[in-house]
Write a protein that holds these residues in place. Structure first.
Motif, mmCIF file in Angstrom:
data_model
loop_
_atom_site.group_PDB
_atom_site.id
_atom_site.type_symbol
_atom_site.label_atom_id
_atom_site.label_comp_id
_atom_site.label_asym_id
_atom_site.label_seq_id
_atom_site.Cartn_x
_atom_site.Cartn_y
_atom_site.Cartn_z
ATOM 1 N N PHE A 254 0.836 -1.199 0.000
ATOM 2 C CA PHE A 254 0.000 0.000 0.000
ATOM 3 C C PHE A 254 0.878 1.259 0.000
ATOM 4 C CE2 PHE A 254 -4.520 -0.950 1.564
ATOM 5 C CZ PHE A 254 -4.501 -2.253 1.089
ATOM 6 N N ILE A 255 0.504 2.208 -0.843
ATOM 7 C CA ILE A 255 1.179 3.511 -0.847
ATOM 8 C C ILE A 255 0.118 4.579 -0.563
ATOM 9 C CG2 ILE A 255 2.526 5.150 -2.230
ATOM 10 C CD1 ILE A 255 3.373 2.701 -3.971
ATOM 11 N N ASP A 256 0.366 5.356 0.471
ATOM 12 C CA ASP A 256 -0.611 6.358 0.894
ATOM 13 C C ASP A 256 -0.586 7.559 -0.057
ATOM 14 O OD1 ASP A 256 -2.172 8.216 2.190
ATOM 15 O OD2 ASP A 256 -1.370 7.776 4.180
ATOM 16 N N LEU A 257 -1.719 7.790 -0.722
ATOM 17 C CA LEU A 257 -1.799 8.923 -1.657
ATOM 18 C C LEU A 257 -2.591 10.089 -1.068
ATOM 19 C CD1 LEU A 257 -2.599 7.096 -5.040
ATOM 20 C CD2 LEU A 257 -0.366 7.689 -4.094
ATOM 21 N N GLY A 258 -2.949 10.002 0.189
ATOM 22 C CA GLY A 258 -3.751 11.079 0.803
ATOM 23 C C GLY A 258 -5.174 10.620 1.020
ATOM 24 N N GLU A 259 -5.996 10.702 -0.039
ATOM 25 C CA GLU A 259 -7.398 10.284 0.081
ATOM 26 C C GLU A 259 -7.584 8.797 -0.202
ATOM 27 O OE1 GLU A 259 -10.118 12.420 0.779
ATOM 28 O OE2 GLU A 259 -8.421 13.660 1.371
ATOM 29 N N SER A 260 -6.552 8.198 -0.728
ATOM 30 C CA SER A 260 -6.668 6.785 -1.138
ATOM 31 C C SER A 260 -5.299 6.112 -1.019
ATOM 32 C CB SER A 260 -7.149 6.700 -2.588
ATOM 33 O OG SER A 260 -6.211 7.337 -3.439
ATOM 34 N N TYR A 261 -5.304 4.793 -1.248
ATOM 35 C CA TYR A 261 -4.049 4.032 -1.302
ATOM 36 C C TYR A 261 -3.878 3.494 -2.720
ATOM 37 C CZ TYR A 261 -4.240 3.799 3.819
ATOM 38 O OH TYR A 261 -4.292 4.106 5.149
ATOM 39 N N LEU A 262 -2.640 3.546 -3.205
ATOM 40 C CA LEU A 262 -2.310 2.807 -4.411
ATOM 41 C C LEU A 262 -1.914 1.409 -3.924
ATOM 42 C CD1 LEU A 262 -1.613 3.691 -7.579
ATOM 43 C CD2 LEU A 262 0.565 2.745 -6.870
ATOM 44 N N VAL A 263 -2.474 0.386 -4.533
ATOM 45 C CA VAL A 263 -2.262 -0.979 -4.024
ATOM 46 C C VAL A 263 -1.650 -1.859 -5.106
ATOM 47 C CG1 VAL A 263 -3.415 -3.001 -3.038
ATOM 48 C CG2 VAL A 263 -4.269 -0.712 -2.514
ATOM 49 N N GLU A 264 -0.574 -2.532 -4.755
ATOM 50 C CA GLU A 264 0.063 -3.458 -5.691
ATOM 51 C C GLU A 264 -0.079 -4.879 -5.147
ATOM 52 O OE1 GLU A 264 3.550 -0.269 -6.955
ATOM 53 O OE2 GLU A 264 4.110 -2.191 -6.089
ATOM 54 N N ALA A 265 -0.531 -5.786 -5.994
ATOM 55 C CA ALA A 265 -0.610 -7.214 -5.606
ATOM 56 C C ALA A 265 0.684 -7.880 -6.064
ATOM 57 C CB ALA A 265 -1.814 -7.863 -6.267
ATOM 58 N N LEU A 266 1.433 -8.420 -5.113
ATOM 59 C CA LEU A 266 2.770 -8.937 -5.441
ATOM 60 C C LEU A 266 2.833 -10.461 -5.450
ATOM 61 C CD1 LEU A 266 4.576 -6.350 -3.187
ATOM 62 C CD2 LEU A 266 4.545 -6.329 -5.663
ATOM 63 N N THR A 267 1.827 -11.109 -4.893
ATOM 64 C CA THR A 267 1.792 -12.576 -4.880
ATOM 65 C C THR A 267 0.372 -13.046 -5.195
ATOM 66 O OG1 THR A 267 1.173 -12.706 -2.562
ATOM 67 C CG2 THR A 267 3.544 -12.663 -3.034
ATOM 68 N N GLU A 268 0.250 -14.355 -5.396
ATOM 69 C CA GLU A 268 -1.079 -14.938 -5.639
ATOM 70 C C GLU A 268 -2.019 -14.651 -4.482
ATOM 71 O OE1 GLU A 268 -2.894 -16.250 -7.849
ATOM 72 O OE2 GLU A 268 -1.370 -16.293 -9.406
ATOM 73 N N LYS A 269 -1.464 -14.787 -3.251
ATOM 74 C CA LYS A 269 -2.296 -14.544 -2.062
ATOM 75 C C LYS A 269 -2.833 -13.116 -2.085
ATOM 76 C CE LYS A 269 0.363 -16.452 1.499
ATOM 77 N NZ LYS A 269 0.792 -16.542 2.884
ATOM 78 N N GLY A 270 -1.944 -12.173 -2.434
ATOM 79 C CA GLY A 270 -2.337 -10.768 -2.488
ATOM 80 C C GLY A 270 -3.347 -10.522 -3.594
#
Ligand code: SF4
Length: 260
Positions: A162-178
């Motif tokens: 998760f990267i905090d963008l202020g009003e939202s998070y940018l989210v990267e899925a890095l594994t199958e579980k994610g």
């Protein structure tokens, strides 16, 4: 595996926790007093502290607690029955861990999941735990992850990032579980603008972190220092983490004796 970045609005963070809590036991930083946070088992309704840079006690606690029940002794007639306990009843999720803490867990893997010996209690927790890493937009003056081959936005070891963008998070899925978790309708595709903002935050954090690094961005390998600290890159956590070097794994076992 990194798919196209997604976005989670902060107003949808609570519903995300509620979805996750349906089949996960959750752990996250909780503020004890101003400036002091620790990882705790949480309910979605609990207030969690995702603004603090790093809790005072490392996330190691979730995988290698100071004390835990390991064996159960029972007296059955004239005999004694010994059974191994299983404290992991369902999948677990850790939210809010920073890159240095996650990197430190991989060092514990070397110790507890080594070639010769495997700590089955640690293994079970590792296999059952999803890691949701959070980027550090504002590295502290005491942060030195850049000197250890990491960085405030290092993603290794996270399932979701998760990267905090202020009003939202940018989210990267890095594994199958994610990736499985981002199938929820709460996640939407991030816009080019949001991706550019995240990239800018990453660049600024890297510059700040590099400037504060004792090795000032050199290629010096501090892995041995990490191993010595055996737990975290945070100075304030180093002494607690270092204790793992001197005490045998699971030195404190709670033995339950049941008299029939
Ligand atoms: S050492 Fe790096 S990863 Fe750890 S809290 Fe500081 S900036 Fe974040």
């Amino acid at each position: 595996m990194t798919l196209d970045p997604l976005k989670l609005n902060k107003k949808d963070f609570q519903p995300f926790l509620e979805e996750l809590a349906k089949d996960h036991e959750l752990f996250a930083p909780v503020r004890l007093v101003e400036g002091v946070s620790v990882y705790r088992k949480i309910d979605p309704a609990d207030e969690i502290d995702l603004d603090a840079s790093n809790p005072q006690k490392p996330v190691k606690e979730v995988f290698f607690p100071q004390s835990e029940a390991m064996l159960r002794f029972e007296k059955v007639g004239n005999r004694h029955k010994v059974t191994s306990t299983d404290e992991v009843k369902k999948p677990r999720g850790v939210l809010g861990a920073r890159a240095c803490d996650i990197q430190a867990i991989s060092l514990l893997d070397d110790v507890f999941l080594g070639k010769e010996y495997t700590d089955v209690y640690f293994l079970k927790k590792r296999q059952s735990t999803l890691l949701v890493g959070f980027a550090c937009n504002h590295p502290l003056s005491t942060c030195f992850c850049a000197s250890t081959g990491g960085g405030p936005f290092a993603r290794e070891g996270s399932d979701l990032f998760f990267i905090d963008l202020g009003e939202s998070y940018l989210v990267e899925a890095l594994t199958e579980k994610g990736r499985a978790l981002t199938q929820s309708k709460l996640f939407v595709k991030a816009s080019e603008k949001e991706i550019a903002l995240a990239s800018d935050l990453e660049k600024k954090a890297a510059e700040r972190s590099d400037a504060r690094s004792p090795s000032r961005g050199s290629k010096r390998n501090w892995t041995s220092s990490w191993r010595a600290a055996s737990g975290t890159a945070s100075m304030r956590n180093a002494s607690a983490a270092g204790s793992a070097r001197f005490f045998a794994p699971h030195a404190i076992a709670l033995i339950l004796w049941t008299r029939l």
